[in-house]
Scaffold this active site. Structure first.
Site, short mmCIF file in Angstrom:
data_model
loop_
_atom_site.label_atom_id
_atom_site.label_comp_id
_atom_site.label_asym_id
_atom_site.label_seq_id
_atom_site.Cartn_x
_atom_site.Cartn_y
_atom_site.Cartn_z
N HIS A 78 0.82 -1.21 0.00
CA HIS A 78 0.00 0.00 0.00
C HIS A 78 0.85 1.27 0.00
O HIS A 78 1.99 1.26 0.46
CB HIS A 78 -0.93 0.00 1.20
CG HIS A 78 -2.03 -1.01 1.09
ND1 HIS A 78 -3.01 -1.13 2.02
CD2 HIS A 78 -2.30 -1.93 0.13
CE1 HIS A 78 -3.85 -2.09 1.66
NE2 HIS A 78 -3.43 -2.60 0.51
N GLU A 80 0.64 4.00 1.79
CA GLU A 80 1.06 4.45 3.12
C GLU A 80 2.27 3.65 3.60
O GLU A 80 3.22 4.22 4.14
CB GLU A 80 -0.08 4.27 4.14
CG GLU A 80 -1.38 4.93 3.76
CD GLU A 80 -2.37 4.00 3.07
OE1 GLU A 80 -3.56 4.05 3.43
OE2 GLU A 80 -1.96 3.25 2.16
N CYS A 119 -2.43 -0.64 7.60
CA CYS A 119 -1.77 0.65 7.41
C CYS A 119 -1.98 1.55 8.61
O CYS A 119 -1.07 2.31 8.97
CB CYS A 119 -2.24 1.31 6.12
SG CYS A 119 -1.54 0.53 4.63
#
Length: 161
Positions: A78, A80, A119
């Site tokens: 991801h 992030e 995340c």
């Protein structure tokens, strides 16, 4: 008229998401502290592995997995997480993460986006204090990371056990 600072950084996060390789959602994240960009991240397979965009298919899409579920099947890291692993924790302490998301097929901004639970954990441990999330070209939400600590979602799941 001059663009406000939050939208300025969200615009940069949108530029970052253009590098994303996910066939479902394009996310861009930037971490900022004291008005300096510390790192950026977008969605993509780990270095050296093929991206879904290169392969031409998404396993989660083929299995009709709804958005927000079964991320362990996804090939990608991801946005992030990629931004966090590209910066030192010391640099991130007290910082702000700016997050933008667009639908990979339509190019439209995806409103009401939030980081996934994994995340969120990474953001907490990185020492990031705030997250701004784009909802429209000009509108955004400010999320306080301390709320994710206080309102621990795992407590809801295990009450009474």
């Amino acid at each position: 008229m001059r663009r406000d600072k939050v939208n300025y950084y969200l615009d940069i996060a949108e530029a970052v998401l253009e590098r994303g390789t996910c066939l479902r959602r394009k996310f861009g994240a930037i971490i900022v502290k004291n008005d300096e960009i510390i790192s950026t991240g977008y969605v993509g397979a780990p270095r050296g592995r093929k991206n879904c965009s290169d392969m031409g298919h998404c396993i989660r899409e083929e299995l009709s997995i709804p958005s927000g579920e079964r991320y362990e099947l996804c090939r990608s890291v991801h946005a992030e997480a990629n931004a966090i692993i590209s910066a030192s924790r010391n640099a991130m302490l007290g910082s702000t993460l700016f997050l933008a998301c667009r639908d990979a097929k339509t190019g439209e901004v995806v409103p009401n986006t939030v980081p996934c639970s994994m995340c969120k954990r990474l953001i907490i441990n990185a020492g990031i204090e705030k997250v701004y999330v784009r909802d429209t070209a000009d509108d955004y939400r400010e999320l306080q990371v301390r709320d994710w600590v206080y309102y621990d979602e795992s407590l809801e799941d295990h009450r009474g056990y």
